[in-house]
Structure formats: C-alpha cells, structure tokens
Design an enzyme around this catalytic site. Structure first.
Site, PDB file in Angstrom:
ATOM      1  N   GLN A 127     -10.195  -3.503  -4.134  1.00 25.60           N
ATOM      2  CA  GLN A 127     -11.472  -2.893  -3.764  1.00 25.60           C
ATOM      3  C   GLN A 127     -12.491  -3.023  -4.897  1.00 25.60           C
ATOM      4  OE1 GLN A 127     -12.318  -1.147  -0.717  1.00 25.60           O
ATOM      5  NE2 GLN A 127     -14.322  -1.471  -1.632  1.00 25.60           N
TER       6      GLN A 127
ATOM      7  N   ARG B 127       0.891  -1.170   0.000  1.00 25.06           N
ATOM      8  CA  ARG B 127       0.000   0.000   0.000  1.00 25.06           C
ATOM      9  C   ARG B 127       0.927   1.218   0.000  1.00 25.06           C
ATOM     10  NH1 ARG B 127      -5.504   1.482   3.198  1.00 25.06           N
ATOM     11  NH2 ARG B 127      -6.227   0.133   1.515  1.00 25.06           N
TER      12      ARG B 127
ATOM     13  N   ASP C 134     -16.729   8.075  -2.483  1.00 24.76           N
ATOM     14  CA  ASP C 134     -15.507   7.842  -1.692  1.00 24.76           C
ATOM     15  C   ASP C 134     -15.160   9.181  -1.038  1.00 24.76           C
ATOM     16  OD1 ASP C 134     -13.139   6.839  -0.636  1.00 24.76           O
ATOM     17  OD2 ASP C 134     -12.050   6.836  -2.546  1.00 24.76           O
TER      18      ASP C 134
ATOM     19  N   ARG D   3     -14.254  -8.079   0.481  1.00 24.29           N
ATOM     20  CA  ARG D   3     -12.804  -7.902   0.370  1.00 24.29           C
ATOM     21  C   ARG D   3     -12.094  -9.186   0.795  1.00 24.29           C
ATOM     22  NH1 ARG D   3     -10.596  -2.859   0.671  1.00 24.29           N
ATOM     23  NH2 ARG D   3      -8.725  -3.998   0.036  1.00 24.29           N
TER      24      ARG D   3
ATOM     25  N   HIS E  11      -6.947   1.064  -6.871  1.00 22.63           N
ATOM     26  CA  HIS E  11      -7.267   0.199  -5.724  1.00 22.63           C
ATOM     27  C   HIS E  11      -7.961  -1.048  -6.291  1.00 22.63           C
ATOM     28  CE1 HIS E  11      -7.832  -1.074  -1.740  1.00 22.63           C
ATOM     29  NE2 HIS E  11      -8.630  -0.151  -1.263  1.00 22.63           N
TER      30      HIS E  11
ATOM     31  N   CYS F 288     -16.352   2.522  -0.389  1.00 21.34           N
ATOM     32  CA  CYS F 288     -15.262   1.597  -0.065  1.00 21.34           C
ATOM     33  C   CYS F 288     -14.912   1.610   1.424  1.00 21.34           C
ATOM     34  CB  CYS F 288     -14.031   1.934  -0.896  1.00 21.34           C
ATOM     35  SG  CYS F 288     -13.510   3.653  -0.718  1.00 21.34           S
TER      36      CYS F 288
HETATM   37  N1   CP Z   1     -11.471   0.245   1.702  1.00 17.84           N
HETATM   38  C1   CP Z   1     -10.244   0.099   2.214  1.00 17.84           C
HETATM   39  O1   CP Z   1      -9.284  -0.157   1.483  1.00 17.84           O
HETATM   40  O2   CP Z   1     -10.169   0.230   3.554  1.00 17.84           O
HETATM   41  P1   CP Z   1      -8.834   0.378   4.418  1.00 17.84           P
HETATM   42  O3   CP Z   1      -8.204   1.691   4.027  1.00 17.84           O
HETATM   43  O4   CP Z   1      -9.295   0.348   5.847  1.00 17.84           O
HETATM   44  O5   CP Z   1      -7.928  -0.762   4.088  1.00 17.84           O
HETATM   45  N1  NVA Z   2      -9.472   7.066  -2.048  1.00 15.87           N
HETATM   46  C1  NVA Z   2      -9.238   6.605  -0.699  1.00 15.87           C
HETATM   47  C2  NVA Z   2      -9.576   5.169  -0.574  1.00 15.87           C
HETATM   48  C3  NVA Z   2      -9.421   4.589   0.808  1.00 15.87           C
HETATM   49  C4  NVA Z   2      -9.737   3.132   0.863  1.00 15.87           C
HETATM   50  C5  NVA Z   2      -7.791   6.850  -0.349  1.00 15.87           C
HETATM   51  O1  NVA Z   2      -6.916   6.618  -1.182  1.00 15.87           O
HETATM   52  O2  NVA Z   2      -7.521   7.299   0.775  1.00 15.87           O
END
Ligand code: CP
Ligand code: NVA
Length: 338
Positions: free
Chosen positions: A152, A122, A244, A312, A149, A284
């Site tokens: 997701q 990540r 989102d 997920r 992502h 999400c």
């Molecule tokens: N939706 C999602 O990726 O959640 P987290 O940021 O908690 O992993």
């Molecule tokens: N767009 C958001 C998604 C979080 C799961 C981010 O990148 O923070």
C-alpha cells in the site's frame, strides 16, 4: 528514470548499494534499501507506461495467496497483475481460521516451497509473515499484517510522485490511527527523504520501535518525521492529507469506543482548509465514510483515492517481477517516447 538496475542488475559483490531483489522477501518497507525503493518506483513507472512490454514476463510462475482477512484491492490487484504478466495465482480463503491452526507454519512453508514460486500473506500477527519467510525458501510478500502494509505505502508514494515534481519537498500529514498503514508510510517517507507529520489521539501513536527505525533511516536521507496528537498542526500547509479507518480489521469490537476518541481527527472540509490549497486527500480504502472522512472530502476533486487503488496494480506487478526474477533483460522499452 533509471532503469539500469532492472535491465542489468548490479552484482552484490560490486559494492553497489542497489542489490538484485530476486528471491528476497518483502515483509516490511525496511526490507528495501532506499535505493531499492527508488528502483521499484522507477520500474513501476515503466510497467504502467508500457504494460504490453511486460506481458509474459512471469510466464509459468505460480503464486499462492493465503488471506486471513478480507480484501478487495490487494487480492484483485495481485491476481490481475500476475495474470497480466503470464503467471497464475492460487487464492486460499483463510478467513475462518489462522494459517498455523491446523499445521505448523514451518511444515506449511516446506510444502509450499516444493509447489509454487512465491507466497503472499495477509495476516493478523506479523510473526506469521516473518515465520513463513524464515521457513520457506521462496519469496514471501506481506499483503498486510497488523504491523505493516508495505504494498500500500509503495503505491501511495508512487501516486505522490505522479502528482508532485520533487518528493523530497512533499509534506504528507497522516491523521488517525497509528496503525499498519501509518507504519509503512512513515518508513517510505524515511526512505525517500520526504516529510511526514503523524497526528493520532493519545494512546494510538505508531509503535515506538517503528518510529525509531524510520528516524534512523531518515538520518541518512534527510527525511523529517514527526508524531503528535494535534491534527490541525499536522495538516497545516501540508501537501497531502492521509487517513485510514479508526478500527482496523480485527479491532471491530473497539469501533464504537474508538469512534468517540477519534472524532476530532476526522478529515472534513474544516480540517482540509488548514492544508495547502493544492493539497491532495489520500486513503488506502476501504473508507468508513462519515467516520474518518466525510463524503465532501473523499468525493472532492482533491481526492486521489482511486489513483492510489489503481497504482496498487502497477506497483505489485513491479514487486512480483523483481522478487520472482522475471527475465527483465528482455523487457527494455522499445522506445521511451512512444
Ligand atoms: N487498501 C487495501 O489493502 O484494500 P483491501 O483491504 O481491499 O485489499
Ligand atoms: N488499517 C487497515 C487497512 C486496510 C487496508 C486495516 O488493517 O484494516
């Protein structure tokens, strides 16, 4: 449901479009052919229906997870999912410094490939994910970058397929920031031949290169993709409304400014009233209640946010199984109607 791809993968040399995914990377939805997206969703359904059949499928496999950003869902679903398949996850909290700050990415990659079977990242910069994949000989999974992502969006379309009979007839409206989640949803829509209408404030549209890539895939699948700045037009008669956060992780300093710009894009009961009466609400998570969505909408019976979160787990078990080649021949369901 077609499970043949998993039970007896089609050799690449056969010319069949469904290639064996073992040892590949999942950095973007674009890494999967439309047939492979379908195959992954079908495997997920099997895993969700019969989790016990997959116990031990990844016994002895070790995965390392480096997260430069916080996470609840992604971290826990990968860890719980891998554990339920018999494997082991090692989590590295990378939130205090970027992954390649202490050592070059290629040196890290050449260490990791000697020790573990897969890397889950990540990151802020998408090039950190692509760089790791370029240098490491083991599969790399994008668990969210600033560009995409994919895990997701796969879970989200699995959720939509649970709710609607024919995904090709589904219109998804995405209202808000043209961000990583919007990019992956657009590419998934393209792969599955569905329809997506994206509405963002001016200047916050999805990246042109991702829109072009999605439209190129859509030309062969029949998907319809549109991008506008009109939230009402986007949601009118739509089957599902998705939003989102307005400021993604790493954009916190823009949050106040964005809150004003994005205010007309809030998903509230008034906006939902323009959607089809059966329309679902999707997010999400984490949600900033009162900003991009009101409590009345996210807590309504139309909301499927926790179904998305549950899925997920199932989708990521399928991803791990496919990329780590979990001896799937052994996991033919004992009975399809038990
Ligand atoms: N939706 C999602 O990726 O959640 P987290 O940021 O908690 O992993
Ligand atoms: N767009 C958001 C998604 C979080 C799961 C981010 O990148 O923070």
């Amino acid at each position: 449901m077609n499970t043949s791809i998993f039970i007896a993968p089609v050799p690449q040399s056969s010319g069949h479009p469904a290639k064996d995914l073992a040892h590949r990377d999942l950095l973007s939805i674009q890494d999967l052919l439309p047939e492979e997206v379908r195959a992954l969703l079908d495997l997920t359904a099997l895993i969700k229906a019969r989790p016990a059949d997959f116990r031990g499928a990844l016994s002895g496999k070790q995965v390392v997870m480096f997260f430069e950003k916080p996470s609840l869902r992604t971290r826990l679903t990968f860890e719980a999912g891998l554990q339920s398949l018999g494997g082991q996850a090692i989590f590295v909290d990378q939130t205090r410094s970027r992954l390649d700050e202490r050592e070059s990415l290629s040196d890290i990659a050449h260490n990791l490939e000697r020790w573990v079977d897969c890397v889950i990242l990540r990151t802020f910069d998408h090039v950190t994910v692509t760089g790791m994949a370029e240098h490491a000989s083991i599969p790399v999974i994008n668990a969210l970058s600033d560009l995409e992502h994919p895990c997701q969006a796969l879970a989200d379309f699995f959720t939509l397929e649970e709710k609607f009979d024919d995904i090709a007839k589904v219109t998804l409206a995405y209202v808000g920031d043209g961000n990583n989640v919007a990019h992956s949803l657009m590419l998934m829509t393209a792969s599955l031949g569905a329809k997506i209408r994206i509405a963002t404030p001016k200047g916050y549209e999805p990246l042109g290169e991702v829109v072009r890539a999605a439209k190129k895939i859509a030309a062969s699948t029949g998907a319809i993709i549109s991008v506008s700045n009109d939230p009402i037009a986007a949601v009118t008669d739509a089957d599902a409304i998705y939003t989102d956060v307005w400021a993604s992780m790493g954009q916190e300093q823009e949050a106040q400014q964005r809150a004003q710009i994005f205010e007309p894009f809030q998903v509230n009961e008034k906006l939902m009233a323009h959607a089809a009466s059966h329309a679902l609400f999707m997010h999400c998570l984490p949600a900033h209640r009162g900003d991009e969505v009101t409590d009345a909408v996210i807590d309504s019976p139309q909301s499927v946010v926790f179904d998305q979160a549950e899925n997920r787990l199932h989708i990521q078990k399928a991803i791990l199984l496919m990329l780590l080649g979990g001896g799937l021949r052994r996991f033919r369901p004992r009975s399809t109607n038990a």
